[in-house]
Design an enzyme around this catalytic site. Structure first.
Site, PDB file in Angstrom:
ATOM      1  N   SER A  14    -154.670  -0.774  -1.732  1.00  0.00           N
ATOM      2  CA  SER A  14    -155.583  -1.733  -2.369  1.00  0.00           C
ATOM      3  C   SER A  14    -155.250  -1.903  -3.851  1.00  0.00           C
ATOM      4  O   SER A  14    -155.448  -2.990  -4.403  1.00  0.00           O
ATOM      5  CB  SER A  14    -157.039  -1.323  -2.168  1.00  0.00           C
ATOM      6  OG  SER A  14    -157.371  -0.205  -2.948  1.00  0.00           O
ATOM      7  N   ASN A  15    -154.741  -0.866  -4.512  1.00  0.00           N
ATOM      8  CA  ASN A  15    -154.319  -1.044  -5.905  1.00  0.00           C
ATOM      9  C   ASN A  15    -153.100  -1.955  -5.994  1.00  0.00           C
ATOM     10  O   ASN A  15    -152.998  -2.772  -6.913  1.00  0.00           O
ATOM     11  CB  ASN A  15    -154.046   0.309  -6.555  1.00  0.00           C
ATOM     12  CG  ASN A  15    -155.319   0.960  -7.059  1.00  0.00           C
ATOM     13  OD1 ASN A  15    -155.916   0.501  -8.026  1.00  0.00           O
ATOM     14  ND2 ASN A  15    -155.766   2.008  -6.378  1.00  0.00           N
ATOM     15  N   ARG A  66    -137.162  17.784  -1.124  1.00  0.00           N
ATOM     16  CA  ARG A  66    -137.713  16.749  -2.008  1.00  0.00           C
ATOM     17  C   ARG A  66    -136.617  16.063  -2.819  1.00  0.00           C
ATOM     18  O   ARG A  66    -136.639  14.853  -3.036  1.00  0.00           O
ATOM     19  CB  ARG A  66    -138.738  17.400  -2.938  1.00  0.00           C
ATOM     20  CG  ARG A  66    -139.503  16.390  -3.757  1.00  0.00           C
ATOM     21  CD  ARG A  66    -140.461  17.057  -4.703  1.00  0.00           C
ATOM     22  NE  ARG A  66    -141.471  17.809  -4.008  1.00  0.00           N
ATOM     23  CZ  ARG A  66    -142.260  18.701  -4.592  1.00  0.00           C
ATOM     24  NH1 ARG A  66    -142.134  18.958  -5.881  1.00  0.00           N
ATOM     25  NH2 ARG A  66    -143.160  19.350  -3.898  1.00  0.00           N
ATOM     26  N   ARG A  92    -146.980  11.587  -2.483  1.00  0.00           N
ATOM     27  CA  ARG A  92    -145.915  12.574  -2.431  1.00  0.00           C
ATOM     28  C   ARG A  92    -145.564  12.996  -3.856  1.00  0.00           C
ATOM     29  O   ARG A  92    -145.498  12.146  -4.752  1.00  0.00           O
ATOM     30  CB  ARG A  92    -144.702  11.901  -1.776  1.00  0.00           C
ATOM     31  CG  ARG A  92    -143.634  12.824  -1.298  1.00  0.00           C
ATOM     32  CD  ARG A  92    -142.600  12.038  -0.524  1.00  0.00           C
ATOM     33  NE  ARG A  92    -143.040  11.729   0.817  1.00  0.00           N
ATOM     34  CZ  ARG A  92    -143.067  12.615   1.816  1.00  0.00           C
ATOM     35  NH1 ARG A  92    -142.670  13.846   1.625  1.00  0.00           N
ATOM     36  NH2 ARG A  92    -143.489  12.265   3.001  1.00  0.00           N
ATOM     37  N   LEU A  94    -143.273  13.930  -6.881  1.00  0.00           N
ATOM     38  CA  LEU A  94    -141.927  13.482  -7.247  1.00  0.00           C
ATOM     39  C   LEU A  94    -141.138  14.643  -7.847  1.00  0.00           C
ATOM     40  O   LEU A  94    -141.694  15.482  -8.562  1.00  0.00           O
ATOM     41  CB  LEU A  94    -142.031  12.342  -8.252  1.00  0.00           C
ATOM     42  CG  LEU A  94    -142.706  11.071  -7.710  1.00  0.00           C
ATOM     43  CD1 LEU A  94    -143.073  10.129  -8.860  1.00  0.00           C
ATOM     44  CD2 LEU A  94    -141.805  10.363  -6.713  1.00  0.00           C
ATOM     45  N   HIS A 110    -155.057   7.525 -11.024  1.00  0.00           N
ATOM     46  CA  HIS A 110    -155.688   8.710 -10.426  1.00  0.00           C
ATOM     47  C   HIS A 110    -157.209   8.542 -10.495  1.00  0.00           C
ATOM     48  O   HIS A 110    -157.741   8.137 -11.535  1.00  0.00           O
ATOM     49  CB  HIS A 110    -155.252   9.964 -11.192  1.00  0.00           C
ATOM     50  CG  HIS A 110    -155.801  11.219 -10.604  1.00  0.00           C
ATOM     51  ND1 HIS A 110    -155.264  11.800  -9.475  1.00  0.00           N
ATOM     52  CD2 HIS A 110    -156.869  11.972 -10.965  1.00  0.00           C
ATOM     53  CE1 HIS A 110    -155.988  12.869  -9.162  1.00  0.00           C
ATOM     54  NE2 HIS A 110    -156.962  13.003 -10.052  1.00  0.00           N
ATOM     55  N   GLN A 174    -163.220   0.035 -10.217  1.00  0.00           N
ATOM     56  CA  GLN A 174    -162.713   0.125 -11.596  1.00  0.00           C
ATOM     57  C   GLN A 174    -161.190   0.263 -11.612  1.00  0.00           C
ATOM     58  O   GLN A 174    -160.526  -0.282 -12.494  1.00  0.00           O
ATOM     59  CB  GLN A 174    -163.359   1.302 -12.334  1.00  0.00           C
ATOM     60  CG  GLN A 174    -164.861   1.167 -12.491  1.00  0.00           C
ATOM     61  CD  GLN A 174    -165.246  -0.123 -13.221  1.00  0.00           C
ATOM     62  OE1 GLN A 174    -164.647  -0.461 -14.244  1.00  0.00           O
ATOM     63  NE2 GLN A 174    -166.211  -0.831 -12.687  1.00  0.00           N
ATOM     64  N   GLU A 175    -160.651   0.990 -10.636  1.00  0.00           N
ATOM     65  CA  GLU A 175    -159.188   1.126 -10.551  1.00  0.00           C
ATOM     66  C   GLU A 175    -158.540  -0.255 -10.471  1.00  0.00           C
ATOM     67  O   GLU A 175    -157.518  -0.526 -11.107  1.00  0.00           O
ATOM     68  CB  GLU A 175    -158.800   1.940  -9.311  1.00  0.00           C
ATOM     69  CG  GLU A 175    -159.224   3.386  -9.359  1.00  0.00           C
ATOM     70  CD  GLU A 175    -158.703   4.172  -8.152  1.00  0.00           C
ATOM     71  OE1 GLU A 175    -157.563   3.944  -7.731  1.00  0.00           O
ATOM     72  OE2 GLU A 175    -159.448   5.015  -7.620  1.00  0.00           O
TER      73      GLU A 175
END
Ligand code: GAR
Length: 200
Positions: A14-15, A66, A92, A94, A110, A174-175
């Site tokens: 959604s962001n 990774r 994930r 980084l 966040h 708000q994000e």
């Protein structure tokens, strides 16, 4: 100057959609070179495809560490190099090599007022701590867990009747405003980092 983004997602996206909407509505001077997901079934991929955005899946292979995974992710990103890698619900961690490769060019959102409640389940952590206010933070990514220079934050009240879901939904609203606004400030060259801080 238009900012070239790559957006990494793991789920709903959604962001990512809010960033795309802001571009379409002229609030964000940017282009999306690609949306990349580590999850082939991420619902956000369908939205991106329907909107004609290039999508890629870079999925972790069995036994792959990774560093090796992130090398493949870097290679995918460098096919059309972005100025900014925007993490939008990318779940994930980084590797230092990835963070070094895109030094100060990785941005994350966040769902808490960092440095409070880093890591997973930030909204649950806020409820458990009994804070009266939480919110969201857009920050540059460094080697720590949600520790990089803070670009901006939005405050959200925690209500007595809040559940993790209702708080998450109120923070998410708000994000969706904060992330495109921060990216626009980066596009305008207004975000300068000095040491561990973004200058006000
Ligand atoms: C958002 O609330 C974002 O802040 C959070 O995951 C959600 C993703 O939603 N990210 C983190 O918790 C990162 N540690 P979205 O996929 O709908 O954008």
């Amino acid at each position: 100057m238009s900012l070239k983004l790559a957006i990494l997602i793991s789920g709903r996206g959604s962001n990512m959609q809010a960033i795309h909407r802001a571009i379409k509505e002229g609030r964000l001077d940017a282009t999306i070179a690609a949306v990349i997901s580590d999850q082939p079934a991420a619902p956000g991929l369908a939205y991106a495809q329907a909107e004609g955005i290039l999508t890629h899946v870079v999925e972790k292979q069995k036994g792959e560490d990774r560093e090796a995974f992130d090398r493949r992710l870097i290679a995918q990103l460098e096919e059309d190099p972005p100025q900014i890698v925007a993490l939008a619900g990318y779940m994930r961690l980084l590797s230092p090599a990835f963070i070094g490769h895109f030094h100060r060019r990785i941005v994350n959102i966040h769902p808490s007022l960092l440095p409070a409640f880093p890591g997973l389940h930030a909204q649950r952590q806020a409820l458990e701590a009994g804070v009266r206010y939480s919110g969201c933070t857009v920050h540059f990514v460094d080697e720590g867990c949600d520790t990089g220079p803070i670009i901006d934050q939005r405050v959200v009240a925690v209500l007595p009747e809040d559940t993790e879901e209702t708080l998450a939904a109120r923070i998410l609203e708000q994000e969706h405003q904060l992330y495109p606004a921060c990216l626009q400030r980066i596009a305008e060259g207004k975000v300068k980092v000095e040491g561990r801080k973004v200058l006000l």
